[in-house]
Design an enzyme around this catalytic site. Structure first.
Site, short mmCIF file in Angstrom:
data_model
loop_
_atom_site.label_atom_id
_atom_site.label_comp_id
_atom_site.label_asym_id
_atom_site.label_seq_id
_atom_site.Cartn_x
_atom_site.Cartn_y
_atom_site.Cartn_z
N HIS A 73 154.47 100.41 -29.25
CA HIS A 73 155.76 100.42 -28.54
C HIS A 73 155.59 99.69 -27.21
O HIS A 73 154.78 100.08 -26.39
CB HIS A 73 156.21 101.87 -28.28
N TYR A 202 163.84 109.51 -23.32
CA TYR A 202 163.75 110.70 -22.46
C TYR A 202 165.16 110.90 -21.87
O TYR A 202 165.69 109.99 -21.23
CB TYR A 202 162.75 110.48 -21.33
N PRO A 294 154.28 118.10 -20.86
CA PRO A 294 154.25 116.93 -21.75
C PRO A 294 155.26 115.83 -21.38
O PRO A 294 155.29 114.79 -22.03
CB PRO A 294 154.56 117.53 -23.12
N TYR A 387 153.06 105.11 -17.32
CA TYR A 387 153.29 105.53 -18.70
C TYR A 387 152.24 104.92 -19.63
O TYR A 387 151.71 105.58 -20.50
CB TYR A 387 154.71 105.15 -19.16
P1 FAS Z 1 142.41 121.60 -27.40
O1 FAS Z 1 143.00 122.86 -26.84
O2 FAS Z 1 143.22 120.71 -28.26
O3 FAS Z 1 141.10 121.96 -28.24
C1 FAS Z 1 140.18 122.93 -27.77
C2 FAS Z 1 139.43 123.47 -28.98
O4 FAS Z 1 138.44 124.40 -28.52
C3 FAS Z 1 140.34 124.24 -29.94
O5 FAS Z 1 140.16 123.76 -31.25
C4 FAS Z 1 139.90 125.69 -29.79
O6 FAS Z 1 140.00 126.41 -31.01
C5 FAS Z 1 138.45 125.53 -29.38
N1 FAS Z 1 137.93 126.68 -28.62
C6 FAS Z 1 138.58 127.42 -27.68
N2 FAS Z 1 137.77 128.39 -27.21
C7 FAS Z 1 136.57 128.26 -27.87
C8 FAS Z 1 135.34 128.97 -27.83
N3 FAS Z 1 135.17 130.01 -27.00
N4 FAS Z 1 134.34 128.58 -28.66
C9 FAS Z 1 134.51 127.52 -29.48
N5 FAS Z 1 135.66 126.81 -29.58
C10 FAS Z 1 136.67 127.18 -28.77
N6 FAS Z 1 149.87 116.26 -24.82
C11 FAS Z 1 150.52 115.08 -24.84
O7 FAS Z 1 149.97 114.06 -24.39
N7 FAS Z 1 151.77 114.99 -25.39
C12 FAS Z 1 152.39 116.09 -25.94
O8 FAS Z 1 153.49 116.00 -26.45
C13 FAS Z 1 151.75 117.34 -25.94
N8 FAS Z 1 152.34 118.45 -26.49
C14 FAS Z 1 151.65 119.65 -26.45
C15 FAS Z 1 152.21 120.81 -27.02
C16 FAS Z 1 151.52 122.05 -26.98
C17 FAS Z 1 152.13 123.28 -27.59
C18 FAS Z 1 150.25 122.11 -26.36
C19 FAS Z 1 149.50 123.44 -26.27
C20 FAS Z 1 149.69 120.97 -25.80
C21 FAS Z 1 150.39 119.73 -25.86
N9 FAS Z 1 149.83 118.57 -25.33
C22 FAS Z 1 150.47 117.37 -25.36
C23 FAS Z 1 148.54 118.60 -24.74
C24 FAS Z 1 147.52 118.55 -25.85
O9 FAS Z 1 147.72 117.39 -26.63
C25 FAS Z 1 146.16 118.59 -25.22
O10 FAS Z 1 146.08 117.69 -24.11
C26 FAS Z 1 145.06 118.27 -26.19
O11 FAS Z 1 145.14 119.17 -27.26
C27 FAS Z 1 143.74 118.42 -25.43
O12 FAS Z 1 142.72 118.39 -26.35
P2 FAS Z 1 141.40 119.26 -26.07
O13 FAS Z 1 140.95 119.05 -24.67
O14 FAS Z 1 140.48 118.92 -27.20
O15 FAS Z 1 141.85 120.80 -26.15
C1 PHB Z 2 155.65 113.63 -28.94
O1 PHB Z 2 155.97 112.72 -29.72
O2 PHB Z 2 155.22 114.74 -29.33
C2 PHB Z 2 155.78 113.39 -27.45
C3 PHB Z 2 155.97 112.10 -26.99
C4 PHB Z 2 156.08 111.88 -25.62
C5 PHB Z 2 156.01 112.96 -24.76
C6 PHB Z 2 155.82 114.26 -25.22
C7 PHB Z 2 155.71 114.48 -26.59
O3 PHB Z 2 156.13 112.74 -23.41
#
Ligand code: FAS
Ligand code: PHB
Length: 396
Positions: A73, A202, A294, A387
């Site tokens: 994009h 957005y 996000p 961005y």
């Molecule tokens: P994660 O939380 O993904 O992974 C951590 C891992 O560690 C998990 O698998 C967990 O099970 C494991 N773990 C935890 N405790 C442990 C322990 N004691 N022992 C062993 N393992 C353990 N980011 C965006 O850029 N755009 C978005 O739209 C967006 N939407 C999101 C929506 C939600 C609901 C959430 C919660 C986050 C969102 N994020 C978004 C942010 C998300 O993408 C995170 O930045 C990303 O998952 C980060 O990845 P990790 O650092 O690997 O953490």
């Molecule tokens: C998504 O596609 O999940 C998404 C994209 C952009 C954002 C947040 C979420 O800023």
């Protein structure tokens, strides 16, 4: 007694990407994960990859699917009620763009590469504990099938997310935590319907924020801002689609194709940063160290730049014998993280309805700021630069 060079806690995108990059350099690592791989893949999260992240995926040798099905994009839209403005990302940044490719897909590609390389990920561990992280011989204990195991290592990468154990290993009197909790959440819906627009939109709307995103030309991802009191079970698909249609600009709403949701969930929004992100031979990576709302699509992308920094440092340690660079990790990561935190806070503050949680003057400031930035070429360039993602910093 199991031994490895780098013990990685967590098999989310941070842990898997770090493990893949380290292995490409011949740096042995073991990943410990609390849940099953299927559970990790069940989390529907990010969808937009910065240029730097995409390049890291290519360097890790797992970019085939991303480059085949991911969509480049070179623009994104911002709508203020029915007024739509295009932020021409590539034109405003000298050619940079973003790739729309889901976090689930990235995680799947990394899991598959790790499995094919025969690299060790131990799933469904419990009671993970980090020990002697200030010493030269740190180790991790964990339980698996009722047996306690010990993993000796040189370094520990805490990739275990916001609720993990790694950040808690840094003593309270050593770490400082900064937090801002927003008075609303995002209700997200995933559907196998064609996206309403070729690019993300957005939407700042009098009824509240909305985002029209996608995973492919046949799979859409939508979000609407909701009060924190809302429960996902109170939102039928029909209710969601009706509300989304009212928040999209009219010229887009008329193209909305609705259909049954394949996922629907509410995520609270917060900004959180821990300082420092390093304690002895323990490094906090990704959500273990910081969380952003996000709105700026930064969460996963900041995790990626953390991984890039730690990967470069570990490569200098093991390939060049340079241990001096270890002390640079936290400062380098925090400089880029605070930039991402600020951009995500700014986009959230400017585009959401705070429903009285902000005083009227501040509401007027946000509306005026929005108007300025979407009318000004300089303003659009500021948004575009952030961005697509600021450059990654090199290790000295
Ligand atoms: P994660 O939380 O993904 O992974 C951590 C891992 O560690 C998990 O698998 C967990 O099970 C494991 N773990 C935890 N405790 C442990 C322990 N004691 N022992 C062993 N393992 C353990 N980011 C965006 O850029 N755009 C978005 O739209 C967006 N939407 C999101 C929506 C939600 C609901 C959430 C919660 C986050 C969102 N994020 C978004 C942010 C998300 O993408 C995170 O930045 C990303 O998952 C980060 O990845 P990790 O650092 O690997 O953490
Ligand atoms: C998504 O596609 O999940 C998404 C994209 C952009 C954002 C947040 C979420 O800023």
């Amino acid at each position: 007694m199991k031994k490895t060079k780098v013990a990685i806690i967590g098999a989310g995108p941070s842990g898997l990407l770090l493990g893949q990059l380290l292995s490409k350099q011949g740096i042995d690592n073991v990943i410990l994960e609390r849940v099953t791989g299927e559970y990790v893949l069940g989390r529907i999260r990010a969808g937009v990859l910065e240029q730097g992240f995409a390049n890291l995926i290519r360097e890790a040798g797992v970019a085939h699917n991303m480059d085949s099905v991911g969509e480049v994009h070179d623009g994104v839209e911002i709508a203020f009620n029915d007024e739509r403005v295009k932020i021409e990302l590539s034109k405003l940044t000298g050619g940079d763009s973003v790739i729309v490719y889901g976090q689930v897909e990235i995680t799947k590609d990394l899991m598959q590469a790790r499995q094919e390389a025969g690299l060790e990920t131990i799933y469904e561990v419990s009671n993970t504990q980090l020990h002697d992280v200030k010493s030269q011989t740190p180790y991790v204990t964990y339980e698996k099938d009722g047996v306690t195991h010990t993993l000796q290592c040189d370094y520990i990468a805490g990739c275990d997310g916001f609720h993990g154990v790694s950040r808690q290993t840094i003593p309270l009197d050593v770490r400082t935590e900064y937090e801002k909790v927003y008075p609303f959440g995002w209700l997200g819906l995933l559907a196998d319907t064609p996206p309403v627009n070729d690019e993300l939109i957005y939407c700042k709307n009098d009824r509240g924020f909305a985002l029209a995103s996608m995973r492919s030309k046949t799979r859409s991802r939508y979000y609407i801002q909701v009060p924190l009191t809302e429960k996902v079970e109170d939102w039928s698909d029909e209710r969601f689609w009706e509300e989304l249609k009212k928040r999209l600009p009219a010229s887009a709403a008329k193209n909305l194709v609705t259909g049954p949701s394949i996922e629907k969930s509410i995520a609270p929004l917060r900004s959180f940063i821990c300082e420092p992100l390093q304690y002895g031979n323990l490094f906090l990576v990704g959500d273990a160290g910081h969380i952003v709302p996000p709105t700026g699509a930064k969460g996963l992308n900041l995790a990626a730049s953390d991984v890039a920094t730690l990967y470069k440092i570990m490569t200098k340690v093991y390939k060049e014998g340079d241990k001096e660079c270890i002390s640079q990790y936290s400062d380098i990561v925090l400089r880029r993280v605070w930039n991402g935190v600020r951009f995500s806070w700014w986009m959230t503050d400017m585009m959401h309805d705070f429903d009285g949680a902000k005083d009227q003057f501040d509401e007027k400031m946000s509306t005026s700021e929005m108007n300025y930035f979407i009318q000004s070429e300089a303003g659009k360039k500021v948004i575009a630069e952030q961005y697509v993602g600021l450059p990654y910093e090199d290790i000295k």
